[in-house]
Every structure is written in structure tokens, then in C-alpha cells.
Design a protein around this motif. Structure first.
Motif, PDB file in Angstrom:
ATOM      1  N   ARG A 251      35.436 -45.726 -49.684  1.00  0.00           N
ATOM      2  CA  ARG A 251      35.631 -45.295 -48.333  1.00  0.00           C
ATOM      3  C   ARG A 251      35.899 -43.600 -48.276  1.00  0.00           C
ATOM      4  O   ARG A 251      35.228 -43.257 -47.783  1.00  0.00           O
ATOM      5  CB  ARG A 251      36.298 -46.351 -47.419  1.00  0.00           C
ATOM      6  N   GLU A 252      37.001 -43.616 -48.920  1.00  0.00           N
ATOM      7  CA  GLU A 252      37.416 -42.328 -49.169  1.00  0.00           C
ATOM      8  C   GLU A 252      36.405 -41.308 -49.952  1.00  0.00           C
ATOM      9  O   GLU A 252      36.086 -40.349 -49.203  1.00  0.00           O
ATOM     10  CB  GLU A 252      38.908 -42.127 -49.953  1.00  0.00           C
TER      11      GLU A 252
ATOM     12  N   LYS B 230      33.271 -41.710 -50.135  1.00  0.00           N
ATOM     13  CA  LYS B 230      32.140 -41.695 -49.117  1.00  0.00           C
ATOM     14  C   LYS B 230      32.314 -40.675 -48.186  1.00  0.00           C
ATOM     15  O   LYS B 230      31.445 -39.831 -47.971  1.00  0.00           O
ATOM     16  CB  LYS B 230      31.818 -43.062 -48.679  1.00  0.00           C
ATOM     17  N   GLN B 231      33.371 -40.699 -47.517  1.00  0.00           N
ATOM     18  CA  GLN B 231      33.648 -39.485 -46.391  1.00  0.00           C
ATOM     19  C   GLN B 231      33.690 -38.332 -47.156  1.00  0.00           C
ATOM     20  O   GLN B 231      33.314 -37.435 -46.412  1.00  0.00           O
ATOM     21  CB  GLN B 231      35.201 -39.983 -45.835  1.00  0.00           C
ATOM     22  N   GLN B 232      34.096 -38.089 -48.235  1.00  0.00           N
ATOM     23  CA  GLN B 232      34.222 -36.788 -48.906  1.00  0.00           C
ATOM     24  C   GLN B 232      32.946 -36.219 -49.066  1.00  0.00           C
ATOM     25  O   GLN B 232      32.703 -35.027 -48.924  1.00  0.00           O
ATOM     26  CB  GLN B 232      35.158 -36.949 -50.225  1.00  0.00           C
TER      27      GLN B 232
ATOM     28  N   GLU C  50      29.905 -37.007 -47.570  1.00  0.00           N
ATOM     29  CA  GLU C  50      29.204 -36.949 -46.372  1.00  0.00           C
ATOM     30  C   GLU C  50      29.818 -35.662 -45.763  1.00  0.00           C
ATOM     31  O   GLU C  50      28.956 -35.273 -45.164  1.00  0.00           O
ATOM     32  CB  GLU C  50      29.721 -38.259 -45.407  1.00  0.00           C
ATOM     33  N   SER C  51      30.811 -35.060 -46.068  1.00  0.00           N
ATOM     34  CA  SER C  51      31.409 -33.741 -45.662  1.00  0.00           C
ATOM     35  C   SER C  51      30.635 -32.654 -46.502  1.00  0.00           C
ATOM     36  O   SER C  51      30.881 -31.588 -46.051  1.00  0.00           O
ATOM     37  CB  SER C  51      32.962 -33.625 -45.551  1.00  0.00           C
TER      38      SER C  51
END
Length: 70
Positions: free
Chosen positions: A40-41, A43-45, A47-48
Motif C-alpha cells: 500500500r505504501e 503504491k501511494q508513493q 501514484e504521487s
């Protein structure tokens, strides 16, 4: 995404898993939760970042993490 069949087995009430100690089952559940948080971490990185940027995580990283869980 990563298949967490091991977690499903650890949480199962099926009699075929009764021989596994509760502490071992909890260890599996915890490891799966850590892997999910890691994914999840990442993926968030990712996406940014702009689409042309170097990926934060590669499929080989995810595969390695999945193999470690197995």
C-alpha cells in the motif's frame, strides 16, 4: 495484487488447520498485514510520481515479497 491464501488458511476454522499452533497462525497473519502495508505504501508513493519517473517498486520486488511470504 498479492494473493494472501496463507492468511486465509491461518484465519480458517477448518479442522484441517487445527494442528497448527495459534501463535504460528498469528505470525502468518502479522506477516501478511506487514506485506499489505508495504504494498500500500509503495503504491501511494508510485501514484504521487509522474508517469515518466522511475518506478518506486518493480514487479520483481513484489514477487520477492510474495515468495518470502510463501
Amino acid at each position: 495484487m498479492v494473493n494472501f491464501a496463507a492468511r486465509d488458511a491461518a484465519l480458517s476454522t477448518d479442522a484441517k488447520f487445527d494442528h497448527i499452533d495459534v501463535a504460528e497462525k498469528q505470525k502468518v497473519v502479522n506477516e501478511c498485514a506487514e506485506a499489505e502495508a508495504w504494498l500500500r505504501e509503495k503504491k501511494q508513493q508510485q501514484e504521487s510520481l509522474p508517469k515518466y519517473a522511475t518506478p518506486v517498486v518493480l514487479t520483481s520486488d513484489v514477487k520477492r515479497k510474495a515468495e518470502a511470504l510463501d
